[in-house]
Design a protein around this motif. Structure first.
Motif, short mmCIF file in Angstrom:
data_model
loop_
_atom_site.label_atom_id
_atom_site.label_comp_id
_atom_site.label_asym_id
_atom_site.label_seq_id
_atom_site.Cartn_x
_atom_site.Cartn_y
_atom_site.Cartn_z
N UNK A 1 0.80 -1.22 0.00
CA UNK A 1 0.00 0.00 0.00
C UNK A 1 0.83 1.27 0.00
N UNK A 2 2.15 1.13 0.16
CA UNK A 2 3.04 2.28 0.04
C UNK A 2 2.62 3.47 0.88
N UNK A 3 2.38 4.60 0.21
CA UNK A 3 2.05 5.85 0.91
C UNK A 3 0.56 6.13 1.01
N UNK A 4 -0.28 5.13 0.74
CA UNK A 4 -1.72 5.36 0.86
C UNK A 4 -2.07 5.64 2.32
N UNK A 5 -3.02 6.54 2.54
CA UNK A 5 -3.43 6.81 3.93
C UNK A 5 -4.12 5.58 4.53
N UNK A 6 -3.72 5.22 5.75
CA UNK A 6 -4.32 4.06 6.40
C UNK A 6 -4.02 4.05 7.88
N UNK A 7 -4.81 3.27 8.59
CA UNK A 7 -4.56 2.93 9.99
C UNK A 7 -4.61 1.41 10.05
N UNK A 8 -3.49 0.82 10.44
CA UNK A 8 -3.41 -0.64 10.54
C UNK A 8 -3.28 -1.02 12.01
N UNK A 9 -4.23 -1.81 12.49
CA UNK A 9 -4.19 -2.32 13.85
C UNK A 9 -3.90 -3.81 13.77
#
Length: 164
Positions: free
Chosen positions: A128-136
């Motif tokens: 996902x590279x620089x895509x905005x995300x929140x990974x828990x």
């Protein structure tokens, strides 16, 4: 047993949870891991749907979440449950892209152990590279020994990129 139930009640018995889930997942091991993850998530206060519907994506793709949660605020959260096994890189990248698209970048992953969690983190970051995300992320091995993340939560790692 099924015949006796039918004779006594006049109704067909319901399918047991394990058999129902085995149809959705790739193996008995992955099915059992989903059941274990659901138990841990329920204990953490989430409502858990073990048989969520598929999510149609705007680009024509399909996302098949392992679990869907409802948190304390009533938010719908998609969860993937992962084992520490080798899988096709192309399939995995498509999975993470679909997950990101379906979840609006809020991704929750339950792994079987710490090594798996490390590998999944790397896969998601790479894909996902620089895509905005929140990974828990969390893993059942550490959670079952009492380890907790920030604020005594079950999510051992929460990483945020580009979302305010």
């Amino acid at each position: 047993g099924q015949m006796a139930y039918w004779l006594l009640t006049g109704e067909n018995p319901s399918v047991n949870e394990y058999d129902l889930l085995l149809e959705r997942h790739v193996s008995p091991e992955h099915t059992l891991l989903n059941l274990q993850a659901a138990d841990v998530l329920r204990e953490a206060g989430y409502l858990v749907n073990l048989t969520p519907p598929d999510v149609s994506l705007p680009d024509g793709g399909l996302f098949k979440p392992d679990l869907v949660l409802i948190d304390e605020q009533g938010s719908l959260l998609f969860v993937e449950v992962e084992r520490d096994t080798d899988k096709s890189i192309e399939q995995r990248q498509a999975k993470w892209r679909n997950f990101h698209q379906a979840s609006g970048g809020k991704m929750f992953v339950v792994c079987d152990n710490r090594s798996c969690m490390r590998n999944i983190r790397s896969e998601i970051n790479y894909c996902l590279g620089n895509k905005p995300l929140i990974v828990s992320l969390t893993n059942l091995a550490d959670i079952q020994t009492g380890k907790r993340g920030e604020g005594d939560r079950i999510w051992l790692e929460v990483k945020q990129k580009g979302i305010n």
